[in-house]
Design a protein around this motif. Structure first.
Motif, PDB file in Angstrom:
ATOM      1  N   VAL A 253       5.773  -1.706   6.566  1.00  0.00           N
ATOM      2  CA  VAL A 253       4.614  -0.990   6.038  1.00  0.00           C
ATOM      3  C   VAL A 253       4.666  -1.111   4.521  1.00  0.00           C
ATOM      4  O   VAL A 253       5.655  -0.722   3.894  1.00  0.00           O
ATOM      5  N   LEU A 254       3.611  -1.667   3.948  1.00  0.00           N
ATOM      6  CA  LEU A 254       3.548  -1.942   2.518  1.00  0.00           C
ATOM      7  C   LEU A 254       2.779  -0.833   1.811  1.00  0.00           C
ATOM      8  O   LEU A 254       1.644  -0.515   2.182  1.00  0.00           O
ATOM      9  N   GLY A 255       3.422  -0.247   0.799  1.00  0.00           N
ATOM     10  CA  GLY A 255       2.769   0.794   0.026  1.00  0.00           C
ATOM     11  C   GLY A 255       1.770   0.228  -0.961  1.00  0.00           C
ATOM     12  O   GLY A 255       1.655  -0.993  -1.155  1.00  0.00           O
ATOM     13  N   PRO A 256       1.012   1.107  -1.635  1.00  0.00           N
ATOM     14  CA  PRO A 256      -0.045   0.653  -2.554  1.00  0.00           C
ATOM     15  C   PRO A 256       0.443  -0.300  -3.639  1.00  0.00           C
ATOM     16  O   PRO A 256      -0.294  -1.197  -4.053  1.00  0.00           O
ATOM     17  N   GLY A 257       1.675  -0.134  -4.102  1.00  0.00           N
ATOM     18  CA  GLY A 257       2.193  -1.000  -5.153  1.00  0.00           C
ATOM     19  C   GLY A 257       2.551  -2.398  -4.697  1.00  0.00           C
ATOM     20  O   GLY A 257       2.843  -3.267  -5.529  1.00  0.00           O
ATOM     21  N   LYS A 258       2.539  -2.645  -3.386  1.00  0.00           N
ATOM     22  CA  LYS A 258       2.906  -3.963  -2.860  1.00  0.00           C
ATOM     23  C   LYS A 258       1.688  -4.758  -2.376  1.00  0.00           C
ATOM     24  O   LYS A 258       1.849  -5.887  -1.904  1.00  0.00           O
ATOM     25  N   THR A 259       0.489  -4.180  -2.434  1.00  0.00           N
ATOM     26  CA  THR A 259      -0.686  -4.859  -1.878  1.00  0.00           C
ATOM     27  C   THR A 259      -1.706  -5.161  -2.963  1.00  0.00           C
ATOM     28  O   THR A 259      -1.800  -4.454  -3.973  1.00  0.00           O
ATOM     29  N   LYS A 260      -2.502  -6.187  -2.731  1.00  0.00           N
ATOM     30  CA  LYS A 260      -3.534  -6.607  -3.672  1.00  0.00           C
ATOM     31  C   LYS A 260      -4.596  -5.517  -3.841  1.00  0.00           C
ATOM     32  O   LYS A 260      -5.130  -5.297  -4.938  1.00  0.00           O
ATOM     33  N   SER A 261      -4.907  -4.810  -2.748  1.00  0.00           N
ATOM     34  CA  SER A 261      -5.976  -3.813  -2.787  1.00  0.00           C
ATOM     35  C   SER A 261      -5.515  -2.448  -3.272  1.00  0.00           C
ATOM     36  O   SER A 261      -6.350  -1.588  -3.570  1.00  0.00           O
ATOM     37  N   GLY A 262      -4.205  -2.229  -3.319  1.00  0.00           N
ATOM     38  CA  GLY A 262      -3.698  -0.897  -3.624  1.00  0.00           C
ATOM     39  C   GLY A 262      -3.770   0.052  -2.451  1.00  0.00           C
ATOM     40  O   GLY A 262      -3.613   1.266  -2.602  1.00  0.00           O
ATOM     41  N   LEU A 521       9.353  -9.979   1.396  1.00  0.00           N
ATOM     42  CA  LEU A 521       8.656  -8.817   0.845  1.00  0.00           C
ATOM     43  C   LEU A 521       9.018  -8.528  -0.614  1.00  0.00           C
ATOM     44  O   LEU A 521       8.154  -8.137  -1.407  1.00  0.00           O
ATOM     45  N   GLU A 522      10.280  -8.676  -0.962  1.00  0.00           N
ATOM     46  CA  GLU A 522      10.757  -8.222  -2.267  1.00  0.00           C
ATOM     47  C   GLU A 522       9.993  -8.814  -3.455  1.00  0.00           C
ATOM     48  O   GLU A 522       9.548  -8.086  -4.336  1.00  0.00           O
ATOM     49  N   PRO A 523       9.832 -10.143  -3.532  1.00  0.00           N
ATOM     50  CA  PRO A 523       9.260 -10.699  -4.773  1.00  0.00           C
ATOM     51  C   PRO A 523       7.746 -10.608  -4.892  1.00  0.00           C
ATOM     52  O   PRO A 523       7.204 -10.859  -5.971  1.00  0.00           O
ATOM     53  N   LYS A 524       7.044 -10.234  -3.853  1.00  0.00           N
ATOM     54  CA  LYS A 524       5.578 -10.339  -3.835  1.00  0.00           C
ATOM     55  C   LYS A 524       4.946  -8.949  -3.859  1.00  0.00           C
ATOM     56  O   LYS A 524       5.329  -8.075  -3.073  1.00  0.00           O
ATOM     57  N   ASN A 525       3.973  -8.749  -4.753  1.00  0.00           N
ATOM     58  CA  ASN A 525       3.310  -7.458  -4.878  1.00  0.00           C
ATOM     59  C   ASN A 525       1.796  -7.547  -4.703  1.00  0.00           C
ATOM     60  O   ASN A 525       1.073  -6.617  -5.092  1.00  0.00           O
ATOM     61  N   ASP A 526       1.315  -8.652  -4.144  1.00  0.00           N
ATOM     62  CA  ASP A 526      -0.127  -8.801  -3.943  1.00  0.00           C
ATOM     63  C   ASP A 526      -0.450  -9.188  -2.502  1.00  0.00           C
ATOM     64  O   ASP A 526      -1.272 -10.054  -2.230  1.00  0.00           O
ATOM     65  N   TRP A 527       0.201  -8.492  -1.563  1.00  0.00           N
ATOM     66  CA  TRP A 527      -0.019  -8.781  -0.150  1.00  0.00           C
ATOM     67  C   TRP A 527      -1.429  -8.381   0.256  1.00  0.00           C
ATOM     68  O   TRP A 527      -1.972  -7.374  -0.203  1.00  0.00           O
TER      69      TRP A 527
END
Length: 796
Positions: A253-262, A521-527
């Protein structure tokens, strides 16, 4: 001539009549997705829109009507599956399949699920909303049982339909709980290995907690954490079960800081044995106060996986150890008594009758101690041992799992959701959570307990020897992470971190999938939804290439022909990918199988080797065992004159693997592609009859992926030519809170379990090809695309 013509026309007429009869019968037995169903006790009309893939979208004015309707539509697509699942815990499979299932029925009865269900029924509040909604669901099921067409499997097995009860619901949940457990395959087996070979052999099988692998990290943001005080018959029985078993899973589960949309994105793909019909039944239920797009087990009213516009949740298997075996002391002068602490107590005798198709019934008696049922006599790995009982959290503690499923499916926020999780005492589950507010969470749910330090829970313990649980942990002590600062949570059935240093024994899977998940998951913040869908289909192992390089190094100085040298060079450069047209997986997995066989089988013998190969600990042992140059297992005990080394076994195994691949696939190594070996067929219980296989089974299909990659398409290591996939993602779900109405999913075969339905296998090729379909939630879009509409109206 005239008579011949008359006979010919008569024959054609008979054939035509037969075809019309078959066609008519097929139409009668198909699920009905259109029309009107007059429904007793319904308060207001309910409309069910079926989408392109046969998924019902149920619109009702109140929850009781919604669940009554859900029960009916669930039954018309999955009644046969419901029938089989409810029979397992009460020993009812022999009545369907005959004497071959008697031992399976004995084993399942001995677990005590049915007895625990009867106890739970006496504690239910029958006026509660949970029970009333569950009963409404059962009323809908039973309306179909009474008035709906009888599925073809009932005709083929001469089985009469019978009403469903709350007892059936709880027994199905009980089977699910047992299906998650691994101790029954592991503890007596390891005890047998230690007794036969000695503790040094067990030591090299990596059965203990491994601090060098990737662990799931805790994050306790609260200040109220409580400090911690410092098998042959079972394999045969489970192999014959005509329904799948739960084995593993991925979720992140990706939090807002890890996704392109927030916005939060949840991904989940529970790994379960493949079968037809597939495990999950999807249903979208909407009332003015309640909405869930859920995934249901056959015969269970409340979903195990679900989402709405506010929150989403998924599951993976915790793999904690919640079963312990105890060697009991029987009175030397009275075989009906056992010692419990300082006194002798009478064994509890339970008498059961197993109905057997086309044969006389079997009367069966088993005994229980205060710790649990004695399994000797029904559990072959224990037959060489003194009487052994099984202590299992599910049957020993109060059962509130149904309450938990109801509670989490009706929760509206993270606090409500978490408040229901302590009710899950067994099976151990990793519950994954995300919501529209930006919260992400992971909780390990189970009633964990602390054992004495000297008690090795992977072995058969001694009763009355101070090896009982010291205490049960408070739920707040369980591993968890809520909104961790690293921005995501995940689970891949790997070892969880502890709280306050307390190790949690279990049957955790190797780090392979976990390591790959963290690595991605670690290096990417625009999922986004698309990149997550690519990740859930990832077939690259971060571990296998390292193992392959080590193995190649051990044979690099040996004499090889050009083809062999070329393939070894490919393995040296291999990135761990298992695509359909790759050739490296064919050699790697064949080589690995022969390494395990040539290393273990000489000491274990054929039967124990087969049992070891089906365990989780063997998967964990592969990487450390192949690196351990001094392991006691390398020597072949059948060759007294020499002592084999790791290099000897690795070289012999390479030669065995090469010869077998040439025999199976030919001498052109370029043709050793993965699609020729790695195949998936979804087997229906009746599809075991050769003449009915094509009608009931789905597949086979070549399929990419392999063991312990994210897209975990697992197969057993055997002498078989094909790698027959037997377990994998039971669904792939991606819930995107930036665009909830375009969240995606897929089932392995289809929504319906009725082979005459258009939705029996309409997702099978999409699944194999890594495609998804929309989980529709917009009412206008659902209405516009509805292939059919079924209305339920109050019976006058």
């Amino acid at each position: 001539m005239k008579k011949l013509k008359i006979a010919g026309w008569a024959l054609l007429a008979l054939i035509a009549i037969a075809l019309v009869a078959v066609f008519s019968l097929a139409q009668i037995l198909k699920p009905s997705y259109d029309g009107v169903v007059d429904t007793p006790e319904l308060k207001t009309e309910v409309t069910v829109y079926y989408d392109t893939y046969g998924i019902p979208h149920i619109y009702a004015k109140n929850e009781l009507d919604a669940f009554r309707t859900l029960g009916y539509v669930h039954a018309q697509d999955r009644l046969w599956q419901m029938e089989l699942l409810r029979r397992i815990a009460r020993g009812g499979l022999s009545e369907v399949f005959g004497r071959d299932l008697v031992d399976t029925d004995k084993f399942m009865l001995s677990l005590g699920i049915d007895e625990a269900t009867k106890r739970t029924l006496t504690t239910l509040d029958y006026d509660s909303k949970m029970v009333r909604e569950a009963q409404a669901y059962l009323d809908g099921v039973n309306l179909f049982v009474e008035e709906g067409p009888t599925p073809i499997e009932f005709h083929l097995t001469s089985l009469e339909k019978q009403p469903f009860t709350l007892e059936d619901v709880l027994n199905t949940i009980g089977y699910m709980s047992f299906s998650f457990a691994m101790a029954h395959k592991t503890d007596p087996l390891l005890s047998n290995i230690q007794n036969k070979l000695g503790p040094e052999y067990v030591k090299d099988l990596s059965i203990d907690v491994d601090s060098n692998t990737v662990w799931i990290k805790n994050y306790k943001a609260h200040s109220d954490v409580i400090p911690v005080v410092a098998v042959t018959a079972v394999h045969n029985a489970l192999d014959k079960l005509p329904v799948p078993q739960f084995i593993g899973s991925n979720s992140w589960v990706l939090g807002p800081g890890k996704t392109k949309s927030g916005k939060v994105i949840l991904a989940n793909d529970p790994h379960i044995g493949f079968a037809q019909p597939s495990v999950w039944y999807e249903a979208h239920v909407v009332t003015p106060e309640y909405e869930k797009y859920g995934y249901h087990l056959a015969g269970v009213p409340f979903p195990l996986l679900a989402h709405d516009r506010n929150l989403a949740y998924g599951l993976t298997m915790f793999e904690n150890d919640d079963i312990d075996f105890y060697e009991e002391e029987i009175h030397p002068d009275n075989p009906l008594q056992y010692r419990d602490a300082e006194e002798w107590k009478a064994l509890i005798q339970l008498n059961k009758t197993i109905k057997v198709k086309d044969s006389s019934s079997v009367n069966y008696t088993y005994a229980q101690t205060s710790r649990g049922p004695l399994l000797n006599g029904v559990f072959e790995p224990l037959d060489s041992l003194p009487p052994v009982s099984m202590s299992w959290s599910y049957t020993r503690l109060d059962n509130r799992v149904l309450n938990a499923l109801y509670g989490i499916s009706h929760a509206t926020n993270i606090s409500e959701f978490e408040s229901h999780l302590p009710d899950i005492h067994a099976p151990g589950l990793n519950v994954m959570y995300g919501d529209a507010e930006g919260n992400v969470a992971w909780w390990a749910t189970a009633r964990l307990y602390e054992m004495p330090e000297e008690a090795n829970t992977k072995m058969v313990l001694k009763a009355n020897a101070g090896q009982d649980p010291i205490r049960y942990l408070d739920f707040r002590e369980n591993p968890s992470a809520v909104n961790p600062p690293w921005g995501y949570v995940y689970s891949a059935n790997n070892q969880p971190d502890s709280v306050s240093g307390l190790k949690i024994p279990g049957y955790y899977l190797p780090e392979n999938r976990a390591r790959r998940i963290v690595e991605l998951l670690e290096p990417k913040n625009d999922w986004d939804r698309e990149s997550v869908s690519e990740m859930i289909l990832d077939v690259t192992s971060p571990v296998n290439p390292t193992i392959a390089q080590d193995l190649v190094g051990l044979v690099a100085d040996k004499e090889m022909d050009e083809a062999q040298s070329g393939m070894l060079e490919k393995l040296l450069k291999w990135d761990g990918n298992s695509e359909l047209k790759s050739v490296e997986p064919a050699l790697y997995h064949r080589w690995m199988y022969y390494i395990l066989k040539n290393t273990l089988a000489d000491e274990l013998g054929e039967e124990l080797f087969k049992q070891v190969m089906s365990t989780h600990f063997l998967k964990r042992a592969i990487a450390p065992l192949t690196k351990n140059n001094s392991s006691i297992w390398w020597d072949n005990v059948g060759t007294d004159e020499t002592k084999e080394t790791r290099s000897d076994i690795v070289l012999k195994s390479f030669e065995d693997a090469w010869s077998s691949l040439e025999a199976d696939l030919g001498i052109d190594v370029a043709s050793w592609t993965w699609d020729r070996l790695h195949v998936l067929e979804h087997e229906h219980p009746i599809g075991q009859v050769p003449s009915l296989r094509d009608f009931f089974n789905v597949g086979p299909f070549p399929i990419h992926g392999t063991r312990e990659v994210i897209n975990n398409l697992a197969f057993p290591y055997t002498d078989d030519f094909l790698y027959r996939v037997n377990a994998g993602p039971s669904t792939r779900r991606i819930i995107d809170f930036s665009d909830i109405e375009n969240s995606m999913s897929i089932l392995p075969t289809g929504q319906s379990g009725n082979p005459l339905s258009d939705h029996y296998e309409d997702q099978a090729e999409m699944y194999v090809n890594g495609q998804f379909r929309k989980m529709m939630m917009n009412k206008k879009e659902i209405q516009d695309q509805a292939g059919s509409v079924l209305k339920f109206r109050p019976q006058k």
